[in-house]
Design a protein around this motif. Sequence first.
Motif, mmCIF file in Angstrom:
data_model
loop_
_atom_site.group_PDB
_atom_site.id
_atom_site.type_symbol
_atom_site.label_atom_id
_atom_site.label_comp_id
_atom_site.label_asym_id
_atom_site.label_seq_id
_atom_site.Cartn_x
_atom_site.Cartn_y
_atom_site.Cartn_z
ATOM 1 N N ARG A 223 15.018 6.148 14.671
ATOM 2 C CA ARG A 223 14.021 7.114 14.186
ATOM 3 C C ARG A 223 14.583 8.514 14.396
ATOM 4 N N ILE A 224 15.243 9.022 13.335
ATOM 5 C CA ILE A 224 15.832 10.361 13.373
ATOM 6 C C ILE A 224 15.062 11.220 12.384
ATOM 7 N N ALA A 225 14.299 12.162 12.880
ATOM 8 C CA ALA A 225 13.444 12.995 12.026
ATOM 9 C C ALA A 225 14.207 14.218 11.522
ATOM 10 N N LEU A 226 14.153 14.451 10.215
ATOM 11 C CA LEU A 226 14.740 15.640 9.621
ATOM 12 C C LEU A 226 13.797 16.812 9.883
ATOM 13 N N ILE A 227 14.287 17.917 10.454
ATOM 14 C CA ILE A 227 13.369 18.937 10.987
ATOM 15 C C ILE A 227 13.634 20.341 10.451
ATOM 16 N N ASP A 228 14.220 20.471 9.260
ATOM 17 C CA ASP A 228 14.483 21.836 8.778
ATOM 18 C C ASP A 228 14.028 22.006 7.333
ATOM 19 N N THR A 229 12.949 21.325 6.951
ATOM 20 C CA THR A 229 12.549 21.333 5.540
ATOM 21 C C THR A 229 11.647 22.512 5.195
ATOM 22 N N PHE A 230 10.547 22.655 5.900
ATOM 23 C CA PHE A 230 9.561 23.676 5.543
ATOM 24 C C PHE A 230 9.474 24.796 6.581
ATOM 25 N N TRP A 231 9.413 24.434 7.861
ATOM 26 C CA TRP A 231 9.232 25.410 8.928
ATOM 27 C C TRP A 231 10.541 25.575 9.687
ATOM 28 N N ASP A 232 10.506 26.432 10.707
ATOM 29 C CA ASP A 232 11.727 26.585 11.491
ATOM 30 C C ASP A 232 12.001 25.299 12.279
ATOM 31 N N GLU A 233 13.242 25.138 12.686
ATOM 32 C CA GLU A 233 13.691 23.887 13.279
ATOM 33 C C GLU A 233 12.972 23.558 14.583
ATOM 34 N N VAL A 234 12.669 24.554 15.375
ATOM 35 C CA VAL A 234 11.977 24.294 16.646
ATOM 36 C C VAL A 234 10.573 23.758 16.382
ATOM 37 N N SER A 235 9.850 24.383 15.475
ATOM 38 C CA SER A 235 8.480 23.961 15.188
ATOM 39 C C SER A 235 8.435 22.530 14.671
ATOM 40 N N GLU A 236 9.302 22.219 13.706
ATOM 41 C CA GLU A 236 9.294 20.860 13.171
ATOM 42 C C GLU A 236 9.829 19.864 14.198
ATOM 43 N N GLY A 237 10.800 20.273 15.008
ATOM 44 C CA GLY A 237 11.331 19.375 16.032
ATOM 45 C C GLY A 237 10.270 18.993 17.049
ATOM 46 N N LEU A 238 9.504 19.957 17.499
ATOM 47 C CA LEU A 238 8.445 19.659 18.468
ATOM 48 C C LEU A 238 7.338 18.819 17.840
ATOM 49 N N LEU A 239 7.028 19.091 16.575
ATOM 50 C CA LEU A 239 6.008 18.295 15.903
ATOM 51 C C LEU A 239 6.480 16.844 15.761
ATOM 52 N N ALA A 240 7.750 16.643 15.439
ATOM 53 C CA ALA A 240 8.274 15.280 15.322
ATOM 54 C C ALA A 240 8.183 14.550 16.654
ATOM 55 N N ALA A 241 8.513 15.240 17.734
ATOM 56 C CA ALA A 241 8.448 14.619 19.058
ATOM 57 C C ALA A 241 7.015 14.272 19.429
ATOM 58 N N GLU A 242 6.091 15.150 19.128
ATOM 59 C CA GLU A 242 4.686 14.882 19.423
ATOM 60 C C GLU A 242 4.143 13.747 18.557
ATOM 61 N N THR A 243 4.643 13.650 17.330
ATOM 62 C CA THR A 243 4.132 12.647 16.395
ATOM 63 C C THR A 243 4.596 11.240 16.753
ATOM 64 N N LEU A 244 5.885 11.083 17.031
ATOM 65 C CA LEU A 244 6.439 9.749 17.259
ATOM 66 C C LEU A 244 6.608 9.403 18.734
ATOM 67 N N GLY A 245 6.546 10.400 19.596
ATOM 68 C CA GLY A 245 6.614 10.124 21.033
ATOM 69 C C GLY A 245 7.867 9.373 21.424
ATOM 70 N N ASP A 246 7.706 8.306 22.192
ATOM 71 C CA ASP A 246 8.849 7.548 22.695
ATOM 72 C C ASP A 246 9.619 6.836 21.587
ATOM 73 N N ARG A 247 9.016 6.708 20.407
ATOM 74 C CA ARG A 247 9.710 6.038 19.303
ATOM 75 C C ARG A 247 10.747 6.928 18.634
ATOM 76 N N LEU A 248 10.715 8.221 18.914
ATOM 77 C CA LEU A 248 11.652 9.155 18.294
ATOM 78 C C LEU A 248 12.992 9.101 19.020
ATOM 79 N N ASP A 249 14.034 8.733 18.268
ATOM 80 C CA ASP A 249 15.378 8.683 18.852
ATOM 81 C C ASP A 249 16.097 10.019 18.779
ATOM 82 N N GLY A 250 15.828 10.769 17.735
ATOM 83 C CA GLY A 250 16.529 12.033 17.601
ATOM 84 C C GLY A 250 15.989 12.860 16.454
#
Length: 401
Positions: A223-250
Amino acid sequence: MRAATDEYLFDPPRVVSDMTTPFGTIPAEAILEGDATDAYFERTHTTLESAGKNPDVVAEITADQFPTGEFEVWTGIEDVATLLEGRNVDVDALPDGQLFDGGPVLRIEGPYLEFAELETSLLGFLSQPSGFATAALEARVAGPDSLVLSFGARHVHPSITATVERAALLAGLDGFSHVAAGDVLDREPGGTMPHALMFCFGEGNQAEAWQAFDEAVPVDVPRIALIDTFWDEVSEGLLAAETLGDRLDGVRIDTTSSRRGDFRHIVREVRWELDARGYEDVDVFCSGGIGPDAIRTLRDVADGFGVGSYITDAPSVDFSLDIVEVEGEPVSKRGKLSGTKQVYRTPDGGHHVALADRDGPEGGDPLLEPLIRNGEVVREFDLEAASERCLADAETVGFDE
């Protein structure tokens, strides 16, 4: 310049009335039968047959006559063996994955007309794959402890994607993205999501896109979330981590160079903010115009890299095939070295060229080994072994230091 109505300086272009493959590629039969050749080899064959000449020759393939200090990776030899199998020749060659620096990499002995029309294909089988592998090795040694994947299939004709990915694996890369190449190489391709997936869900729905991916793809896909599509990378990165939790690999940052700014700072900021919120186990991957320089700059703050155009844009190794002996007598064209040769690797990583009937350097191991004897392939090919050889030899010669 000749006018359009004048006679052609050479020959009129051949009119091809029918394509034998759906995408305009040369069929395998044409390569095996010697039709995938330059026209002057056909005319040479016709001329020699007409004159009743077919001398026994020794021909060598080289890139440089003497060592230059710039090592490159040798590969493509399995296809060469397939092309020359069954012909009345003996062939010696470097092992697959060996690094070389001057002197012959392959030697053919036999009646010239056995392989005259194969020269074009022989060089093509070797030049481009060796270039791909050399560039991939540069990426590998730039990040020895990083995950490095080949992402370059989109930059080449689909018919040669397996060649690209095999060269990348031989040079020690950890994987590749192309599905059909995986079928050819019996390897599982890697990759998760493109920006197109994110666009299909739309801005503000990034979490929904990541959740849908998590629910749809097999559990063994990271589970590797792409995090630079709409918002800045930090915002999308944190949202991905909050969304998938322990299932997020990177998370993956694929920011283009046109707006990248200080890419290292962006990656460090993402890493910092993930760590600050307890997501230390989420890896950070980078792609988009990545090469060895970028890997060296980012390898202490990123966990992995996708390398594409750096590999596929690599210049082909400029091999040439030259006759160096005719009927037992040394010959050469101007600027080439006559006589049958051997090349050696010395314990200190040196690469030496010498005449084959003379003593080699003290402690040197001869590198040209039997490939074909009396038309029979006498060597087995193993990609894992070739990769191990490539990486070990790179360390021995101090590749790209």
